[in-house]
Design a protein around this motif. Structure first.
Motif, PDB file in Angstrom:
ATOM      1  N   ARG A   1     108.577   3.478 -33.613  1.00  0.00           N
ATOM      2  CA  ARG A   1     108.482   4.547 -34.630  1.00  0.00           C
ATOM      3  C   ARG A   1     107.694   4.057 -35.835  1.00  0.00           C
ATOM      4  NH1 ARG A   1     114.016   4.747 -33.595  1.00  0.00           N
ATOM      5  NH2 ARG A   1     114.541   6.397 -32.088  1.00  0.00           N
ATOM      6  N   GLN A   2     108.020   2.854 -36.300  1.00  0.00           N
ATOM      7  CA  GLN A   2     107.341   2.329 -37.481  1.00  0.00           C
ATOM      8  C   GLN A   2     105.835   2.205 -37.243  1.00  0.00           C
ATOM      9  OE1 GLN A   2     109.260   1.937 -40.336  1.00  0.00           O
ATOM     10  NE2 GLN A   2     110.719   2.830 -38.914  1.00  0.00           N
ATOM     11  N   SER A   3     105.454   1.685 -36.093  1.00  0.00           N
ATOM     12  CA  SER A   3     104.026   1.483 -35.798  1.00  0.00           C
ATOM     13  C   SER A   3     103.293   2.805 -35.681  1.00  0.00           C
ATOM     14  CB  SER A   3     103.873   0.678 -34.501  1.00  0.00           C
ATOM     15  OG  SER A   3     104.384  -0.624 -34.658  1.00  0.00           O
ATOM     16  N   LEU A   4     103.897   3.774 -35.003  1.00  0.00           N
ATOM     17  CA  LEU A   4     103.229   5.055 -34.799  1.00  0.00           C
ATOM     18  C   LEU A   4     103.152   5.854 -36.100  1.00  0.00           C
ATOM     19  CD1 LEU A   4     104.782   5.948 -31.337  1.00  0.00           C
ATOM     20  CD2 LEU A   4     102.405   5.273 -31.796  1.00  0.00           C
ATOM     21  N   ARG A   5     104.189   5.776 -36.930  1.00  0.00           N
ATOM     22  CA  ARG A   5     104.123   6.441 -38.241  1.00  0.00           C
ATOM     23  C   ARG A   5     103.066   5.773 -39.123  1.00  0.00           C
ATOM     24  NH1 ARG A   5     110.715   6.647 -39.143  1.00  0.00           N
ATOM     25  NH2 ARG A   5     111.143   8.396 -37.716  1.00  0.00           N
ATOM     26  N   HIS A   6     102.997   4.459 -39.043  1.00  0.00           N
ATOM     27  CA  HIS A   6     101.987   3.734 -39.819  1.00  0.00           C
ATOM     28  C   HIS A   6     100.587   4.112 -39.351  1.00  0.00           C
ATOM     29  CE1 HIS A   6     100.561   0.603 -42.454  1.00  0.00           C
ATOM     30  NE2 HIS A   6      99.971  -0.054 -41.464  1.00  0.00           N
ATOM     31  N   ALA A   7     100.401   4.233 -38.046  1.00  0.00           N
ATOM     32  CA  ALA A   7      99.099   4.652 -37.514  1.00  0.00           C
ATOM     33  C   ALA A   7      98.739   6.044 -38.032  1.00  0.00           C
ATOM     34  CB  ALA A   7      99.135   4.646 -35.987  1.00  0.00           C
ATOM     35  N   MET A   8      99.718   6.929 -38.096  1.00  0.00           N
ATOM     36  CA  MET A   8      99.497   8.284 -38.623  1.00  0.00           C
ATOM     37  C   MET A   8      99.031   8.219 -40.073  1.00  0.00           C
ATOM     38  SD  MET A   8     102.309  11.389 -38.512  1.00  0.00           S
ATOM     39  CE  MET A   8     102.928  10.742 -36.949  1.00  0.00           C
ATOM     40  N   ALA A   9      99.698   7.362 -40.864  1.00  0.00           N
ATOM     41  CA  ALA A   9      99.315   7.218 -42.269  1.00  0.00           C
ATOM     42  C   ALA A   9      97.903   6.673 -42.407  1.00  0.00           C
ATOM     43  CB  ALA A   9     100.313   6.297 -42.978  1.00  0.00           C
ATOM     44  N   LEU A  10      97.569   5.678 -41.596  1.00  0.00           N
ATOM     45  CA  LEU A  10      96.233   5.075 -41.669  1.00  0.00           C
ATOM     46  C   LEU A  10      95.147   6.075 -41.327  1.00  0.00           C
ATOM     47  CD1 LEU A  10      97.069   1.630 -40.043  1.00  0.00           C
ATOM     48  CD2 LEU A  10      96.339   2.001 -42.410  1.00  0.00           C
ATOM     49  N   LEU A  11      95.420   6.959 -40.394  1.00  0.00           N
ATOM     50  CA  LEU A  11      94.449   8.023 -40.086  1.00  0.00           C
ATOM     51  C   LEU A  11      94.233   8.914 -41.300  1.00  0.00           C
ATOM     52  CD1 LEU A  11      95.157   9.291 -36.460  1.00  0.00           C
ATOM     53  CD2 LEU A  11      93.034   8.348 -37.354  1.00  0.00           C
ATOM     54  N   CYS A  12      95.312   9.272 -41.971  1.00  0.00           N
ATOM     55  CA  CYS A  12      95.184  10.096 -43.172  1.00  0.00           C
ATOM     56  C   CYS A  12      94.374   9.376 -44.253  1.00  0.00           C
ATOM     57  CB  CYS A  12      96.566  10.443 -43.729  1.00  0.00           C
ATOM     58  SG  CYS A  12      97.552  11.514 -42.678  1.00  0.00           S
ATOM     59  N   LEU A  13      94.493   8.051 -44.296  1.00  0.00           N
ATOM     60  CA  LEU A  13      93.807   7.255 -45.322  1.00  0.00           C
ATOM     61  C   LEU A  13      92.370   6.910 -44.937  1.00  0.00           C
ATOM     62  CD1 LEU A  13      96.762   4.861 -46.220  1.00  0.00           C
ATOM     63  CD2 LEU A  13      95.892   6.758 -47.594  1.00  0.00           C
ATOM     64  N   GLY A  14      91.937   7.357 -43.757  1.00  0.00           N
ATOM     65  CA  GLY A  14      90.563   7.102 -43.339  1.00  0.00           C
ATOM     66  C   GLY A  14      90.345   5.735 -42.732  1.00  0.00           C
ATOM     67  N   GLU A  15      91.412   5.056 -42.358  1.00  0.00           N
ATOM     68  CA  GLU A  15      91.308   3.719 -41.754  1.00  0.00           C
ATOM     69  C   GLU A  15      91.465   3.845 -40.241  1.00  0.00           C
ATOM     70  OE1 GLU A  15      90.145   1.556 -43.538  1.00  0.00           O
ATOM     71  OE2 GLU A  15      91.356   0.893 -45.213  1.00  0.00           O
ATOM     72  N   SER A  16      90.457   4.418 -39.593  1.00  0.00           N
ATOM     73  CA  SER A  16      90.580   4.789 -38.180  1.00  0.00           C
ATOM     74  C   SER A  16      90.717   3.578 -37.259  1.00  0.00           C
ATOM     75  CB  SER A  16      89.375   5.630 -37.758  1.00  0.00           C
ATOM     76  OG  SER A  16      89.301   6.808 -38.523  1.00  0.00           O
ATOM     77  N   ASP A  17      89.922   2.548 -37.478  1.00  0.00           N
ATOM     78  CA  ASP A  17      89.991   1.381 -36.595  1.00  0.00           C
ATOM     79  C   ASP A  17      91.370   0.729 -36.643  1.00  0.00           C
ATOM     80  OD1 ASP A  17      87.436   1.714 -35.732  1.00  0.00           O
ATOM     81  OD2 ASP A  17      86.546   0.243 -37.086  1.00  0.00           O
ATOM     82  N   GLU A  18      91.892   0.594 -37.838  1.00  0.00           N
ATOM     83  CA  GLU A  18      93.213   0.000 -37.983  1.00  0.00           C
ATOM     84  C   GLU A  18      94.281   0.910 -37.376  1.00  0.00           C
ATOM     85  OE1 GLU A  18      95.954  -2.009 -41.511  1.00  0.00           O
ATOM     86  OE2 GLU A  18      93.933  -1.295 -41.974  1.00  0.00           O
ATOM     87  N   ALA A  19      94.079   2.217 -37.497  1.00  0.00           N
ATOM     88  CA  ALA A  19      95.022   3.164 -36.906  1.00  0.00           C
ATOM     89  C   ALA A  19      95.085   2.997 -35.397  1.00  0.00           C
ATOM     90  CB  ALA A  19      94.628   4.593 -37.270  1.00  0.00           C
ATOM     91  N   VAL A  20      93.946   2.748 -34.764  1.00  0.00           N
ATOM     92  CA  VAL A  20      93.922   2.550 -33.313  1.00  0.00           C
ATOM     93  C   VAL A  20      94.722   1.304 -32.931  1.00  0.00           C
ATOM     94  CG1 VAL A  20      92.438   1.994 -31.345  1.00  0.00           C
ATOM     95  CG2 VAL A  20      91.773   3.797 -32.936  1.00  0.00           C
ATOM     96  N   ASP A  21      94.580   0.240 -33.703  1.00  0.00           N
ATOM     97  CA  ASP A  21      95.318  -0.989 -33.403  1.00  0.00           C
ATOM     98  C   ASP A  21      96.823  -0.763 -33.490  1.00  0.00           C
ATOM     99  OD1 ASP A  21      93.034  -2.437 -32.934  1.00  0.00           O
ATOM    100  OD2 ASP A  21      92.880  -3.188 -34.985  1.00  0.00           O
ATOM    101  N   TRP A  22      97.270  -0.036 -34.513  1.00  0.00           N
ATOM    102  CA  TRP A  22      98.704   0.210 -34.647  1.00  0.00           C
ATOM    103  C   TRP A  22      99.192   1.235 -33.620  1.00  0.00           C
ATOM    104  CZ3 TRP A  22     102.145  -2.804 -36.586  1.00  0.00           C
ATOM    105  CH2 TRP A  22     101.766  -3.729 -37.570  1.00  0.00           C
ATOM    106  N   THR A  23      98.308   2.127 -33.200  1.00  0.00           N
ATOM    107  CA  THR A  23      98.679   3.036 -32.108  1.00  0.00           C
ATOM    108  C   THR A  23      98.928   2.235 -30.835  1.00  0.00           C
ATOM    109  OG1 THR A  23      97.375   4.840 -33.058  1.00  0.00           O
ATOM    110  CG2 THR A  23      97.930   5.007 -30.726  1.00  0.00           C
ATOM    111  N   ARG A  24      98.051   1.280 -30.576  1.00  0.00           N
ATOM    112  CA  ARG A  24      98.224   0.425 -29.387  1.00  0.00           C
ATOM    113  C   ARG A  24      99.538  -0.358 -29.492  1.00  0.00           C
ATOM    114  NH1 ARG A  24      93.677  -1.953 -29.515  1.00  0.00           N
ATOM    115  NH2 ARG A  24      92.623  -0.967 -27.766  1.00  0.00           N
ATOM    116  N   ALA A  25      99.841  -0.874 -30.676  1.00  0.00           N
ATOM    117  CA  ALA A  25     101.105  -1.597 -30.862  1.00  0.00           C
ATOM    118  C   ALA A  25     102.298  -0.682 -30.619  1.00  0.00           C
ATOM    119  CB  ALA A  25     101.171  -2.179 -32.276  1.00  0.00           C
ATOM    120  N   GLY A  26     102.225   0.540 -31.142  1.00  0.00           N
ATOM    121  CA  GLY A  26     103.311   1.490 -30.935  1.00  0.00           C
ATOM    122  C   GLY A  26     103.474   1.881 -29.481  1.00  0.00           C
TER     123      GLY A  26
END
Length: 553
Positions: A148-173
């Motif tokens: 949950r933490q990783s996927l919510r963090h990935a969601m936040a990163l997408l909103c912040l425009g940090e797409s590459d980092e969002a993909v990494d946290w999506t993979r972790a989630g």
């Protein structure tokens, strides 16, 4: 297993021969732990033996390493009491999976899934303290929390425009979600490196194949649309596997205050103190964005307000605030979003390398490396504040000394004039040292000789100071020229430390009021951090909110 019972017993006998004799009369058992006991492993896998003793002594945690028959053998020891304590600690912490230690969970998992080699009855006695079914639920919940933490963090990163980092946290989630699902089926081995074998054994090829499909389609270098599409697919898969609390609802993410983070502004410079120790200085754009934050609002609304500041690309700057622990994200009804990875550095705020800007500070605030800077000052916050207060006070003393020199020249008081020049030079040098973060300061008489502590660009100032400190004054002295020479030196120092706009403190009521306000800005920070005040009277200035103590209301 990749080794037979006979091979394991032989290795155990050889290993025990290399160890000290156990205490006489102690009941011992031995199990094989780790990947080989789980049915994984390969020819390079190490052999993990755990010796269990019925003793009241605490046995060492650190393993003994042996190299036998081309393999590394690790031998650990634990008492029955220590192992029982581990299981009890795990059970007590199970209600808050976010706080459960990965190391504790791993130790319990390895024992519960171990293969007994000696003392089977003692092994079963210890394992019975925590039923395997209960351990499966605890482990599944532990992985689910992290997912949950990783996927919510990935969601936040997408909103912040940090797409590459969002993909990494999506993979972790995604990994954490599948590990949670597999743990519920008994595949509780923590390390993800054997995930492929765990999924093969789980007996659900549909889940296995869908996981590998999502893993393979993670965008390598993602634009926002590709990253969002991948995250949306992973969220749907996670919910299919029973993971709750991860709908695509960015409005449930809120920007929150972090305990111990305070904001202080001097002039236009915004300073942020973290945990009363580290001080960050924000560039103009970063400062404008920081001032726009209304904490407690949903992240999308915070980004809308940030757009009104005129700062280009506010999302990545907000992401920097988040990484440095200056703000935090929370999920409505779900607490702080704290992503973490297994077998990695513990989660927490990043501390960047210290800023290289020189000088470190000016009377208007810390020096920064650019408009989007979020610079960590290279000295503790209390020392920074003390140096800043010393910088302001040194400039007040300079103005007072120049005033004294002016009066002495007019009355022909040449000895007073000489001392006033030296006092002004020393005070200016104190400001120079303070601007570079030197605190406590050298003695006045040593200042000119200690300039080797400062960057080489200050050498001309040192030479000029040396000349003025040697000057003499008498009836033939051109007083106006001496005043001009001193004012030139003061201007040289102030240009170097960013104090060229310092008020002429004793010129008028307005300039004195401006001086008091400037001093008060820094005193507020210093008092908050219990920094050393430059003079005792500063407490009165602080108590009066920057006003003179006897001023008519």
């Amino acid at each position: 297993m990749i080794l037979t019972e006979e091979q394991l017993q032989d290795l155990l006998d050889t290993s025990l021969d290399s160890l000290a004799e156990p205490p006489h009369g102690t009941e011992w058992a031995v199990v094989l732990e780790g990947s080989i006991a789980e049915g994984f492993g390969n020819p390079s896998s190490d052999i993990d033996f755990l010796l269990i003793g019925r003793t009241e002594d605490d046995l060492p945690t650190m393993p003994s390493l042996l190299f036998l028959e081309g393999r590394r053998v690790e031998i650990r020891t634990r008492s029955v009491r220590q192992l029982t304590g581990q299981f009890q600690a795990l059970e007590e912490g199970a209600e808050r999976p976010g706080r459960l230690s990965e190391d504790l969970l791993n130790r319990c998992q390895r024992l519960l899934h171990s293969h007994p080699l000696r003392g089977h009855a003692l092994v079963e006695e210890v394992k019975a303290v925590l039923p395997v079914e209960r351990f499966r639920r605890i482990t599944a919940d532990w992985w689910a929390h992290r997912a949950r933490q990783s996927l919510r963090h990935a969601m936040a990163l997408l909103c912040l425009g940090e797409s590459d980092e969002a993909v990494d946290w999506t993979r972790a989630g995604l990994v954490q979600t599948v590990k949670s699902w597999a743990a519920g089926l008994g595949e509780t081995y923590l390390e993800p490196k054997w995930l492929s074998l765990q999924l093969d054994r789980a007996g659900r090829p549909d889940v296995r194949d869908r996981y590998w499909e999502l893993e393979a389609t993670a965008p390598a270098s993602a634009d926002a649309d590709a990253a969002r599409g991948h995250l949306t697919a992973c969220l749907a898969f996670a919910m299919d596997l029973g993971l709750t609390g991860v709908p695509w609802r960015p409005e449930r993410l809120t920007v929150e205050r972090v305990a111990g983070v305070t904001t202080w502004q001097t002039g236009e410079r915004v300073h942020v103190v973290r945990a009363r120790r580290e001080l960050f200085a924000l560039g103009d754009d970063a400062g404008a964005l920081w001032r726009s934050l209304v904490l407690g609002r949903p992240l999308p609304r915070v980004l809308e307000a940030a757009a009104d500041t005129g700062v280009t690309g506010p999302g990545p700057l907000l992401a920097v605030f988040l990484r440095y622990g200056l703000i935090r994200l929370a999920w409505k009804g779900g607490g702080t979003v704290t992503p973490s990875l297994p077998l990695a550095a513990p989660p927490g705020p990043v501390t960047p390398p210290p800023s290289t800007a020189q000088p470190v500070l000016s009377v208007r605030g810390a020096a920064v490396t650019g408009p989007r800077a979020v610079d960590l000052m290279p000295l503790p916050a209390d020392r920074f504040a003390a140096a800043a207060m010393a910088l302001v006070w040194s400039n007040v003393v300079v103005e007072n000394a120049v005033e004294d020199l002016t009066g002495a020249v007019r009355r022909g008081q040449w000895r007073v004039a000489e001392l006033s020049v030296r006092r002004a030079v020393h005070a200016a040098l104190r400001g120079l040292f303070s601007s570079h973060g030197v605190h406590p300061l050298p003695a006045d008489c040593d200042l000119v000789r200690r300039l080797d502590l400062l960057p080489s660009g200050t050498r001309p100032i040192g030479a000029h100071a040396g000349e003025l400190l040697q000057c003499t004054a008498g009836p033939t002295t051109n007083g106006d020229a001496l005043l001009a020479e001193l004012r030139g030196f003061v201007a040289q120092v102030r240009a170097a430390v960013g104090a060229h706009t310092f008020p002429l403190s004793f010129d008028s009521a307005d300039t004195w009021r401006a001086t008091l306000q400037l001093g008060h800005d820094w005193l507020r920070i210093g008092a908050h951090l219990d920094a050393q005040l430059p003079i005792e009277e500063a407490r009165d200035l602080l108590a009066g909110n920057g006003a003179q103590p006897h001023q008519a209301r």
